[in-house]
Design a protein around this motif. Structure first.
Motif, mmCIF file in Angstrom:
data_model
loop_
_atom_site.group_PDB
_atom_site.id
_atom_site.type_symbol
_atom_site.label_atom_id
_atom_site.label_comp_id
_atom_site.label_asym_id
_atom_site.label_seq_id
_atom_site.Cartn_x
_atom_site.Cartn_y
_atom_site.Cartn_z
ATOM 1 N N ALA A 45 -7.351 -4.223 -77.185
ATOM 2 C CA ALA A 45 -6.071 -4.043 -75.837
ATOM 3 C C ALA A 45 -5.757 -3.109 -76.136
ATOM 4 O O ALA A 45 -5.058 -3.272 -77.282
ATOM 5 N N ILE A 46 -4.735 -2.225 -75.591
ATOM 6 C CA ILE A 46 -4.216 -1.397 -76.288
ATOM 7 C C ILE A 46 -2.501 -1.290 -75.636
ATOM 8 O O ILE A 46 -2.788 -1.641 -74.542
ATOM 9 N N HIS A 47 -1.400 -0.984 -76.202
ATOM 10 C CA HIS A 47 0.217 -1.664 -75.781
ATOM 11 C C HIS A 47 0.448 -0.035 -76.330
ATOM 12 O O HIS A 47 0.851 0.580 -77.047
ATOM 13 N N ILE A 48 2.016 -0.007 -75.309
ATOM 14 C CA ILE A 48 3.000 1.074 -76.368
ATOM 15 C C ILE A 48 3.550 0.535 -76.680
ATOM 16 O O ILE A 48 3.931 -0.551 -76.427
ATOM 17 N N VAL A 49 4.105 1.522 -77.950
ATOM 18 C CA VAL A 49 5.122 1.674 -78.203
ATOM 19 C C VAL A 49 6.343 2.619 -78.136
ATOM 20 O O VAL A 49 5.562 3.697 -78.257
ATOM 21 N N LYS A 50 7.304 2.314 -77.899
ATOM 22 C CA LYS A 50 8.429 3.873 -77.443
ATOM 23 C C LYS A 50 9.448 3.790 -78.657
ATOM 24 O O LYS A 50 9.390 3.007 -79.105
ATOM 25 N N LEU A 51 9.290 5.577 -78.823
ATOM 26 C CA LEU A 51 9.424 5.633 -80.159
ATOM 27 C C LEU A 51 11.275 5.942 -79.487
ATOM 28 O O LEU A 51 11.672 6.526 -80.578
ATOM 29 N N PHE A 52 10.742 7.070 -78.641
ATOM 30 C CA PHE A 52 11.761 7.460 -78.071
ATOM 31 C C PHE A 52 11.452 7.780 -77.179
ATOM 32 O O PHE A 52 10.788 7.831 -76.422
ATOM 33 N N GLN A 53 13.522 7.579 -75.940
ATOM 34 C CA GLN A 53 13.085 7.591 -74.250
ATOM 35 C C GLN A 53 14.754 7.449 -74.751
ATOM 36 O O GLN A 53 15.400 7.798 -74.580
ATOM 37 N N ASP A 54 14.398 8.928 -73.213
ATOM 38 C CA ASP A 54 16.257 9.712 -73.011
ATOM 39 C C ASP A 54 16.346 10.314 -71.625
ATOM 40 O O ASP A 54 15.222 11.653 -71.913
ATOM 41 N N ILE A 55 16.853 9.952 -71.102
ATOM 42 C CA ILE A 55 17.151 11.390 -70.056
ATOM 43 C C ILE A 55 18.104 12.067 -70.377
ATOM 44 O O ILE A 55 19.720 11.978 -70.903
ATOM 45 N N THR A 56 18.158 13.126 -70.367
ATOM 46 C CA THR A 56 18.865 14.543 -70.430
ATOM 47 C C THR A 56 18.422 15.792 -69.559
ATOM 48 O O THR A 56 18.095 15.672 -68.347
ATOM 49 N N ASP A 57 19.479 17.169 -69.758
ATOM 50 C CA ASP A 57 18.953 17.898 -69.123
ATOM 51 C C ASP A 57 18.070 19.171 -69.998
ATOM 52 O O ASP A 57 18.893 19.666 -70.881
ATOM 53 N N ALA A 58 17.475 19.843 -69.385
ATOM 54 C CA ALA A 58 16.530 20.369 -70.167
ATOM 55 C C ALA A 58 17.884 21.708 -69.961
ATOM 56 O O ALA A 58 18.431 21.932 -69.918
ATOM 57 N N GLU A 59 17.349 22.100 -71.907
ATOM 58 C CA GLU A 59 17.672 22.931 -72.743
ATOM 59 C C GLU A 59 17.755 24.653 -72.011
ATOM 60 O O GLU A 59 18.634 25.217 -71.553
ATOM 61 N N THR A 60 16.231 24.656 -72.146
ATOM 62 C CA THR A 60 15.771 26.266 -71.277
ATOM 63 C C THR A 60 14.592 25.734 -70.377
ATOM 64 O O THR A 60 14.656 24.576 -69.100
ATOM 65 N N ALA A 61 14.397 26.402 -69.685
ATOM 66 C CA ALA A 61 13.449 26.530 -68.146
ATOM 67 C C ALA A 61 12.223 26.285 -68.527
ATOM 68 O O ALA A 61 11.575 26.511 -70.196
ATOM 69 N N ILE A 62 11.497 25.251 -67.783
ATOM 70 C CA ILE A 62 10.216 25.023 -68.400
ATOM 71 C C ILE A 62 8.754 25.060 -67.154
ATOM 72 O O ILE A 62 8.707 24.218 -66.165
ATOM 73 N N PRO A 63 8.491 26.209 -67.678
ATOM 74 C CA PRO A 63 7.688 26.935 -66.578
ATOM 75 C C PRO A 63 6.947 26.231 -66.013
ATOM 76 O O PRO A 63 6.303 25.867 -64.916
ATOM 77 N N PHE A 64 5.866 25.014 -66.832
ATOM 78 C CA PHE A 64 4.848 24.445 -66.486
ATOM 79 C C PHE A 64 4.943 22.983 -65.607
ATOM 80 O O PHE A 64 4.347 22.580 -65.176
#
Length: 199
Positions: free
Chosen positions: A60-79
């Motif tokens: 079984a594989i589980h997730i370990v969260k290292l970091f998570q945050d909601i923020t505003d993009a500093e630059t454009a992200i074309p993808f």
């Protein structure tokens, strides 16, 4: 007729059906001929990596969260087709064996919360479930486009895999579409020396 005549001789001549994958490999530092079959599956899959790991490793594989945050993009992200100031969720996680406690894959993602259904957005914040699993559970139709594949030094990620700083990681980046727009950009990395044995 020589049966080997139709075999690819260069990594740029793989003749794959998926154009996005063929293009990413053509421009990458990764030679798929030097990878194990399971490494190639991880690099090219359009499926849920967590389930593929569980099937291969029988753990079984589980997730370990290292970091998570909601923020505003500093630059454009074309993808992701977004400009600066767009609200984004940034996540960094490890895919870890439940019993071995071994870290198999490091993943970082950028998501556009407003493009996600409320229940998926809330589950990302409140649970340890992988993104792919949440998409499946909610029967959300999606498509993955592979953008890049490359080799890079582990550096600060080396501690997660217990490898030297200059050991190489195999990395791929892809984006996930839903409702005809990109909803997330994901990069997954694993040690080049991992998954060499496929039995």
């Amino acid at each position: 007729m020589d049966m080997d005549e139709n075999k690819p001789t260069e990594k740029t001549e793989l003749g794959m059906l998926r154009i996005d994958l063929q293009d990413s490999l053509r421009q990458s530092s990764v030679d798929p001929r030097k990878l194990s079959s399971f490494q190639r599956i991880l690099l090219t899959t359009d499926g849920t990596v967590t389930e593929i790991l569980e099937a291969q490793l029988w753990e079984a594989i589980h997730i370990v969260k290292l970091f998570q945050d909601i923020t505003d993009a500093e630059t454009a992200i074309p993808f992701l087709d977004i400009g600066p100031g767009t609200r984004i969720m940034v996540r960094k996680v490890l895919l870890r064996g439940k019993y071995s406690h071994k870290n198999y894959i490091y993943a970082e993602s950028i998501l556009v919360p407003e493009r996600l259904p409320d229940n998926i957005r809330e589950s990302l914040m409140e649970t340890q479930k992988p993104i792919g699993q949440l998409i499946m559970q909610n029967r959300m139709e999606s498509f993955r486009e592979i953008l890049t594949c490359k080799l890079e030094e582990a550096r600060e990620l080396s501690e997660y895999f217990d490898i030297p700083d200059d050991a190489m990681l195999v990395s791929r980046t892809y984006r996930v579409f839903a409702n005809r727009q990109p909803i997330m950009l994901i990069t997954e990395k694993f040690p080049e020396a991992a998954f060499q044995q496929t039995d």
